[in-house]
Design an enzyme around this catalytic site. Structure first.
Site, PDB file in Angstrom:
ATOM      1  N   MET A   1      91.066  16.304  75.211  1.00  0.00           N
ATOM      2  CA  MET A   1      90.585  16.301  76.598  1.00  0.00           C
ATOM      3  C   MET A   1      89.049  16.302  76.608  1.00  0.00           C
ATOM      4  SD  MET A   1      93.368  18.353  78.825  1.00  0.00           S
ATOM      5  CE  MET A   1      92.866  20.009  78.459  1.00  0.00           C
ATOM      6  N   GLY A   2      88.447  15.870  75.499  1.00  0.00           N
ATOM      7  CA  GLY A   2      86.988  15.787  75.436  1.00  0.00           C
ATOM      8  C   GLY A   2      86.353  17.145  75.222  1.00  0.00           C
TER       9      GLY A   2
ATOM     10  N   HIS B   1      87.790  19.645  66.787  1.00  0.00           N
ATOM     11  CA  HIS B   1      88.169  18.234  66.942  1.00  0.00           C
ATOM     12  C   HIS B   1      87.642  17.393  65.782  1.00  0.00           C
ATOM     13  CE1 HIS B   1      88.080  19.486  71.350  1.00  0.00           C
ATOM     14  NE2 HIS B   1      89.307  19.042  71.195  1.00  0.00           N
TER      15      HIS B   1
ATOM     16  N   GLY C   1      95.629  20.645  66.419  1.00  0.00           N
ATOM     17  CA  GLY C   1      95.132  21.888  65.853  1.00  0.00           C
ATOM     18  C   GLY C   1      96.156  23.016  65.986  1.00  0.00           C
TER      19      GLY C   1
ATOM     20  N   ASP D   1      96.462  25.698  69.125  1.00  0.00           N
ATOM     21  CA  ASP D   1      97.457  25.511  70.191  1.00  0.00           C
ATOM     22  C   ASP D   1      98.827  25.390  69.538  1.00  0.00           C
ATOM     23  OD1 ASP D   1      95.610  25.313  72.523  1.00  0.00           O
ATOM     24  OD2 ASP D   1      94.844  23.638  71.361  1.00  0.00           O
TER      25      ASP D   1
ATOM     26  N   GLN E   1     101.901  24.437  71.652  1.00  0.00           N
ATOM     27  CA  GLN E   1     101.822  23.006  71.975  1.00  0.00           C
ATOM     28  C   GLN E   1     102.275  22.162  70.782  1.00  0.00           C
ATOM     29  OE1 GLN E   1      98.387  21.020  74.055  1.00  0.00           O
ATOM     30  NE2 GLN E   1      97.713  20.552  71.993  1.00  0.00           N
TER      31      GLN E   1
ATOM     32  N   SER F   1      87.057  26.377  70.876  1.00  0.00           N
ATOM     33  CA  SER F   1      87.788  25.861  72.044  1.00  0.00           C
ATOM     34  C   SER F   1      86.773  25.234  72.977  1.00  0.00           C
ATOM     35  CB  SER F   1      88.493  27.029  72.755  1.00  0.00           C
ATOM     36  OG  SER F   1      88.821  26.659  74.076  1.00  0.00           O
TER      37      SER F   1
HETATM   38  O1  PAF Z   1      95.226  19.938  73.216  1.00  0.00           O
HETATM   39  C1  PAF Z   1      94.749  19.201  74.100  1.00  0.00           C
HETATM   40  O2  PAF Z   1      93.559  18.911  74.144  1.00  0.00           O
HETATM   41  C2  PAF Z   1      95.669  18.636  75.160  1.00  0.00           C
HETATM   42  O3  PAF Z   1      96.654  19.531  75.516  1.00  0.00           O
HETATM   43  C3  PAF Z   1      96.286  17.261  74.782  1.00  0.00           C
HETATM   44  C4  PAF Z   1      97.200  17.388  73.573  1.00  0.00           C
HETATM   45  C5  PAF Z   1      95.178  16.270  74.466  1.00  0.00           C
HETATM   46  C6  PAF Z   1      97.109  16.723  75.948  1.00  0.00           C
HETATM   47  O4  PAF Z   1      96.335  16.535  77.087  1.00  0.00           O
END
Ligand code: PAF
Length: 253
Positions: free
Chosen positions: A29-30, A36, A147, A150, A153, A185
């Site tokens: 999400m930038g 990242h 990562g 999360d 997720q 984060s």
């Molecule tokens: O982890 C994130 O940045 C977001 O949840 C993702 C996986 C890009 C989905 O929008």
């Protein structure tokens, strides 16, 4: 490096990739940070073509204020992608590019998605799984990098890929931490000096408290608003807010 802002343009580019091309995908999400960067570096090492997506996905925000305040650092993100030799940055320019259906169709998981963050952020994981499914269908990656910060997720995405027989390998990358232990984060930039200092106690409490009750008590004593501290499998998960900024983390037990 090519920056792509429409799905139509992306689809015509993707159609030109050779059938045997190994495509590494890093969805984000930038507001990119060293966490990242480690995902992009792994993708770069293991792939012929690296695709980075940047899309602040509205459907995964249950709190409109959190969405509004989500950091956007597009110029720096593009520079960082270039520095790491990313081939394509996919940045859908509007919600309708990715949601032509207006989010009438969605992907849901009905058990684990209701626990931990899901219990505190209704609909969050529907939004995550739906956008990741859309992005996987568009990018058709060989491998996709996520990562471990999360962790819930990551597990839900793995489950979705298995359940829908999707042909992508999910690669888990270790959490990257600041020198004082705070997990990186995108939201950390919203911490003021005081809150940033306090935040270092969050991973410490998760790691060192003998029980979840003790960890919660310690965090509350330090002034955190605690959403949860839960032991599950071989991990301890936590989510807290400090001065209105939500932090999540998990550590091995
Ligand atoms: O982890 C994130 O940045 C977001 O949840 C993702 C996986 C890009 C989905 O929008």
């Amino acid at each position: 490096m090519r920056v792509v802002r429409t799905i139509a343009e992306w689809r015509s580019l993707r159609a030109q990739f050779g059938a045997s091309a190994c495509v590494g995908f890093v969805p984000t999400m930038g507001a990119l940070h060293a966490g990242h960067e480690s995902l992009i570096e792994s993708a770069r090492r293991e792939s012929d073509i690296v695709v980075l997506s940047i899309f602040v996905n509205p459907t995964q925000f249950n709190n409109p204020e959190d969405l509004e305040k989500y950091p956007v650092t597009t110029e720096q993100d593009i520079a960082l992608a270039r520095k790491h030799s990313v081939d394509y940055v996919l940045m859908p320019e509007s919600m309708t590019e990715l949601y032509p259906d207006g989010y009438r169709y969605k992907v849901s998981e009905i058990e684990f998605s209701q626990e931990l963050c899901g219990a505190h952020r209704p609909g969050h994981f529907d939004g995550v799984l739906t956008v990741v499914m859309k992005l996987f269908n568009l990018v058709r990656p060989t491998r996709a990098y996520f990562g471990e910060k999360d962790f819930q997720q990551l597990e839900l995405i793995r489950g979705m890929v298995n359940s829908f027989f999707m042909d992508v390998k999910i690669v888990a990358c270790p959490t990257v931490r600041e020198a004082d232990g705070l997990a990186l984060s995108s939201r950390n930039v919203r911490l003021n000096e005081n809150a940033r200092k306090k935040s270092q106690s969050f991973p410490l409490a998760l790691m060192s408290a003998p029980t979840v009750e003790a960890a919660r008590a310690k965090l509350e004593e330090l002034g955190f608003a605690v959403d949860y501290v839960v032991d599950k499998g071989n991990r301890r998960f936590g989510a807290v807010s400090v001065d209105g900024v939500r932090l999540i983390d998990n550590v091995e037990r």
